[in-house]
Design a protein around this motif. Structure first.
Motif, PDB file in Angstrom:
ATOM      1  N   ASP A  73       0.835  -1.195   0.000  1.00  0.00           N
ATOM      2  CA  ASP A  73       0.000   0.000   0.000  1.00  0.00           C
ATOM      3  C   ASP A  73       0.877   1.256   0.000  1.00  0.00           C
ATOM      4  N   GLU A  74       0.234   2.414  -0.126  1.00  0.00           N
ATOM      5  CA  GLU A  74       0.986   3.665  -0.240  1.00  0.00           C
ATOM      6  C   GLU A  74       1.869   3.921   0.980  1.00  0.00           C
ATOM      7  N   ALA A  75       1.350   3.654   2.180  1.00  0.00           N
ATOM      8  CA  ALA A  75       2.134   3.878   3.403  1.00  0.00           C
ATOM      9  C   ALA A  75       3.407   3.036   3.398  1.00  0.00           C
ATOM     10  N   TYR A  76       3.298   1.791   2.966  1.00  0.00           N
ATOM     11  CA  TYR A  76       4.474   0.920   2.899  1.00  0.00           C
ATOM     12  C   TYR A  76       5.507   1.486   1.920  1.00  0.00           C
ATOM     13  N   LEU A  77       5.048   1.916   0.742  1.00  0.00           N
ATOM     14  CA  LEU A  77       5.975   2.423  -0.270  1.00  0.00           C
ATOM     15  C   LEU A  77       6.635   3.732   0.167  1.00  0.00           C
ATOM     16  N   LYS A  82      11.794   6.073   2.285  1.00  0.00           N
ATOM     17  CA  LYS A  82      12.574   6.696   3.356  1.00  0.00           C
ATOM     18  C   LYS A  82      13.736   5.805   3.774  1.00  0.00           C
ATOM     19  N   GLU A  83      13.476   4.510   3.875  1.00  0.00           N
ATOM     20  CA  GLU A  83      14.494   3.565   4.345  1.00  0.00           C
ATOM     21  C   GLU A  83      15.592   3.307   3.313  1.00  0.00           C
ATOM     22  N   THR A  84      15.219   3.208   2.049  1.00  0.00           N
ATOM     23  CA  THR A  84      16.192   2.847   1.018  1.00  0.00           C
ATOM     24  C   THR A  84      16.852   4.056   0.378  1.00  0.00           C
ATOM     25  N   GLU A  86      16.229   7.771  -2.070  1.00  0.00           N
ATOM     26  CA  GLU A  86      15.670   8.110  -3.390  1.00  0.00           C
ATOM     27  C   GLU A  86      16.294   7.288  -4.520  1.00  0.00           C
ATOM     28  N   HIS A  87      17.617   7.194  -4.525  1.00  0.00           N
ATOM     29  CA  HIS A  87      18.341   6.509  -5.604  1.00  0.00           C
ATOM     30  C   HIS A  87      17.904   5.037  -5.737  1.00  0.00           C
ATOM     31  N   ASP A  88      17.972   4.297  -4.632  1.00  0.00           N
ATOM     32  CA  ASP A  88      17.631   2.874  -4.682  1.00  0.00           C
ATOM     33  C   ASP A  88      16.141   2.660  -4.926  1.00  0.00           C
ATOM     34  N   PHE A  89      15.302   3.520  -4.343  1.00  0.00           N
ATOM     35  CA  PHE A  89      13.860   3.400  -4.558  1.00  0.00           C
ATOM     36  C   PHE A  89      13.525   3.590  -6.040  1.00  0.00           C
ATOM     37  N   GLU A  90      14.133   4.594  -6.658  1.00  0.00           N
ATOM     38  CA  GLU A  90      13.891   4.838  -8.085  1.00  0.00           C
ATOM     39  C   GLU A  90      14.311   3.645  -8.933  1.00  0.00           C
ATOM     40  N   ALA A  91      15.457   3.065  -8.628  1.00  0.00           N
ATOM     41  CA  ALA A  91      15.952   1.921  -9.408  1.00  0.00           C
ATOM     42  C   ALA A  91      15.078   0.692  -9.190  1.00  0.00           C
ATOM     43  N   GLN A  92      14.722   0.399  -7.939  1.00  0.00           N
ATOM     44  CA  GLN A  92      14.022  -0.841  -7.623  1.00  0.00           C
ATOM     45  C   GLN A  92      12.514  -0.775  -7.820  1.00  0.00           C
ATOM     46  N   CYS A  93      11.894   0.322  -7.447  1.00  0.00           N
ATOM     47  CA  CYS A  93      10.437   0.376  -7.431  1.00  0.00           C
ATOM     48  C   CYS A  93       9.821   1.168  -8.565  1.00  0.00           C
ATOM     49  N   ARG A  94      10.573   2.122  -9.105  1.00  0.00           N
ATOM     50  CA  ARG A  94      10.043   2.920 -10.203  1.00  0.00           C
ATOM     51  C   ARG A  94      10.840   2.718 -11.478  1.00  0.00           C
ATOM     52  N   HIS A  95      11.839   1.868 -11.415  1.00  0.00           N
ATOM     53  CA  HIS A  95      12.652   1.511 -12.576  1.00  0.00           C
ATOM     54  C   HIS A  95      13.279   2.733 -13.214  1.00  0.00           C
TER      55      HIS A  95
END
Length: 103
Positions: A73-77, A82-84, A86-95
């Protein structure tokens, strides 16, 4: 790899994967070009129309749509970002196409 096809003119390669890093195998394949991509980010960054059936049926994914809300859900993402970072989140979750950081 194309030498493995029974018919090299009709053979297809399909790569299904989850992004792990901006410079992972998928990042390298996208960077070199010549591949048709279907990228399904965890959170859709813009309105996107996806062809889902050869007969022409299409699906509209609106900006901000969560790919699998029953699982993430949105809260989890938001917390994951926050935990990973911006850089890693973009690569892993938003490609995202961001390059690896130095250091």
């Amino acid at each position: 790899m194309h030498t493995r096809f029974d018919d090299h003119k009709k053979g297809k390669i399909i790569v299904v994967a989850h992004r792990l890093h901006a410079e992972d195998l998928l990042g390298q394949l996208i960077e070199t070009g010549g591949w048709q991509t279907l990228i399904l980010p965890a959170i859709n960054p813009k309105d996107q129309v996806y062809p889902i059936v050869a007969g022409g049926q299409k699906a509209l994914f609106k900006t901000g749509r969560i790919l699998q809300p029953s699982r993430h859900d949105e809260a989890y993402l938001v917390q994951l970002k926050k935990e990973t970072g911006e850089h890693d989140f973009e690569a892993q979750c938003r490609h995202g196409r961001s390059r690896a950081r130095n250091g």
